[in-house]
Every structure is written in structure tokens, then in C-alpha cells.
Scaffold this active site. Structure first.
Site, short mmCIF file in Angstrom:
data_model
loop_
_atom_site.label_atom_id
_atom_site.label_comp_id
_atom_site.label_asym_id
_atom_site.label_seq_id
_atom_site.Cartn_x
_atom_site.Cartn_y
_atom_site.Cartn_z
N CYS A 81 -18.49 26.57 29.23
CA CYS A 81 -19.31 26.50 30.43
C CYS A 81 -18.43 25.99 31.58
O CYS A 81 -17.77 24.96 31.43
CB CYS A 81 -20.44 25.49 30.15
SG CYS A 81 -21.43 25.07 31.58
N CYS A 192 -18.81 31.61 35.89
CA CYS A 192 -19.88 31.03 35.07
C CYS A 192 -19.94 31.90 33.83
O CYS A 192 -19.87 33.13 33.93
CB CYS A 192 -21.20 31.08 35.83
SG CYS A 192 -22.67 30.78 34.80
N1 DGL Z 1 -22.85 29.01 31.77
C1 DGL Z 1 -22.70 28.01 32.73
C2 DGL Z 1 -21.42 27.96 33.49
O1 DGL Z 1 -20.47 28.52 33.03
C3 DGL Z 1 -23.88 27.19 33.17
C4 DGL Z 1 -24.86 27.86 34.04
C5 DGL Z 1 -26.02 26.94 34.34
O2 DGL Z 1 -26.55 26.37 33.40
O3 DGL Z 1 -26.34 26.77 35.52
O4 DGL Z 1 -21.33 27.37 34.54
#
Ligand code: DGL
Length: 281
Positions: A81, A192
Site C-alpha cells: 500500500c 496506489c
Molecule cells: N491501496 C492503497 C494505496 O496504495 C490504499 C488506498 C486507500 O485505502 O485509500 O495507497
């Protein structure tokens, strides 16, 4: 004479987490690179999305999830993430200096290297775009390129909720594509881990001249290089044993794992209370 028995192959155990299904875009690359490793993936679906949460909350939640994975015997923890990595990985490494942590960060460096017109855009959550770590990445790697930071509030949630043909999700992508078109960027960072799951739909809107940058393969290479023991060669019967956990609703993870990994693993619940006052923030 009897030969000494071969020591049993030690199977590396990778623990990884995200706010939801996004980390599967990295797990997909990992499973391809380490087909005989064990993976335990936690989706924090009780608290998704993380993108607008205060940095202290993100650090505390990433600490809880890492603790749980380490308790399960993870040899390495992957913060799958960008929001978690940019805000929490330094604190996680300081907390567990003996555990290898790998993070996922916006690929500013490869994007700037790939751009022909020196215009790059970064799509990410507000938390990632506001982070000190992103500032550092830009200071080190942007060089003479102009970099548009485009927050995409609501996009990770839409990806989490819907399948790729959902009209609300497609409307989000139309809007982002329009903003990117105005910017003239020829290279777009998917900052993301949820966004690679809709890369195809975004690419269709942007056309073939725009290049999307996803760092999943580079992250998988890094994980493989840090594992304490090499993964044994996969046998025809091996196939990565995969454990999927969700702190809240499980449906989206189950559906996404089937779609992106071809995995039919059932998602097990994981009760992890919200970060409290006692947690390190
Ligand atoms: N998958 C996430 C990232 O890479 C988080 C997205 C979220 O929960 O807002 O930032």
C-alpha cells in the site's frame, strides 16, 4: 550405504497487507516470481479506505497489522500500500529492526526516466501525496520534469466496491483521464496499489501514447532478493499456498482474488480492534 536425507526445503513466508484489495496487484507479481512461497494477505476492509486518514492513525494500524503477521511467522512483511508505505514504513523498520520490510512507493524515478516530454503525473491518495516521503522522492528523482500530483479521492473505494464495468467507477476514470489529458503528461504513475486493477480501462481512455507506471514487478524482485532462504523449486503440485484474511467484509477480497490470482481460497475473518490510545503513533 544409505545417503543422508536431504534437509526439507524451507518455504519462505511472506506477510502482506493493504487497506483492501489493492495489494493483490502486487501479490499477483509476487506469486508469479515466487510460485512456491507461502503468502498471508490481510485486507483491512473494516477500515478501508486509508487515503484520507491522519498519518498517526495509519502508522498505528500498519503497526498492528505487521505485529499480527510477524506473530504468524512472516519472514518478511510487505506493506502492499502506497499510503501505508509513505507514512509508516520508517516507523515499522525502527520498531522491528530485525524484520525485513518492503514497501510500495510511487514510481517517480522510472516515470521520469520514461517520459519523453518531461511531463509526468502521479495518481495517488491524499495521504500519499501529502507525505514527506513523496516530497523526498520528488526532490531526488523529478529532475527537470514537471510532476502533476493528482489526488483521486474515492477511486480506491470505487475499485473496492465495484467490478470494472460499474458506471460510477467508469465516471471516475473518465474524469481522471480528462485531467490527465489537460496536463499533457505522457507518463502516469499509478501511486496506489488499487489503481493497477483498473489499468486497462484507464489506458483505453488515455490512448497508447501515454505510459502507465506500476512498480509491482520491481517490488516482487526486491522481495525475492531479501527472503532469508531461496524458495524451493515449485513442483507440479505446489501452487502458492495462500491465506487470505479480512478485518471486515470479505466479499470484495474473495471476488478480487478469484479474478486477479485465479485463487479460490476462502477469506477468513481477522478480528483486529481499531488502533487505540495505547498504540504507538
Ligand atoms: N491501496 C492503497 C494505496 O496504495 C490504499 C488506498 C486507500 O485505502 O485509500 O495507497
Amino acid at each position: 550405504m544409505t545417503m543422508p536425507a536431504e534437509p526439507p526445503a524451507v518455504v519462505p513466508h511472506v506477510g502482506l497487507f493493504d487497506s483492501g484489495i489493492g495489494g493483490l496487484s502486487v501479490l499477483r507479481a509476487l506469486v508469479r516470481r515466487l510460485p512456491a512461497a507461502r503468502f498471508c494477505y490481510v485486507a483491512d476492509t473494516a477500515f478501508t479506505p486509508w487515503g484520507d486518514r491522519p498519518p498517526g492513525w495509519v502508522v498505528a494500524r500498519c503497526t498492528q497489522l505487521s505485529q499480527w503477521l510477524i506473530d504468524q511467522g512472516a519472514d518478511l512483511v510487505l506493506v502492499a500500500c502506497n499510503t501505508g508505505t509513505t507514512q509508516a514504513i520508517a516507523a515499522l523498520r525502527a520498531h522491528w529492526p530485525q524484520v525485513p520490510f518492503v514497501g510500495v512507493e510511487p514510481g517517480i524515478k522510472p516515470a521520469v526516466a520514461a517520459s519523453r516530454n518531461r511531463r509526468v503525473a502521479v495518481l495517488a491518495t491524499t495521504g500519499t501525496l501529502r507525505s514527506h516521503r513523496l516530497r523526498q522522492l520528488l526532490d531526488h528523482h523529478a529532475g527537470d520534469a514537471s510532476v502533476l500530483r493528482l489526488p483521486c479521492p474515492g477511486l480506491a473505494e470505487a475499485i473496492e466496491r465495484a467490478d470494472a464495468s460499474d458506471p460510477a467507477l467508469l465516471a471516475h476514470l473518465d474524469e481522471i483521464a480528462a485531467r490527465l489529458g489537460e496536463s499533457g503528461a505522457d507518463t502516469v504513475v499509478l501511486g496506489c496499489t488499487h489503481y493497477p486493477l483498473v489499468a486497462e480501462a484507464l489506458q483505453q481512455r488515455l490512448g497508447p501514447a501515454v505510459r502507465l507506471i506500476d512498480t509491482a514487478e520491481a517490488v516482487a524482485r526486491r522481495v525475492a532478493s531479501l527472503l532469508p532462504h531461496a524458495a524451493p523449486a515449485p513442483t507440479p503440485a505446489s501452487g502458492a499456498p495462500l491465506q487470505l484474511r479480512a478485518t471486515g467484509p470479505a466479499q470484495a477480497l474473495e471476488r478480487a482474488a478469484r479474478r486477479w490470482l485465479g485463487a479460490d481460497a476462502a477469506v477468513q475473518p481477522l478480528a483486529l480492534p481499531p488502533p487505540g490510545a495505547a498504540d504507538p503513533v
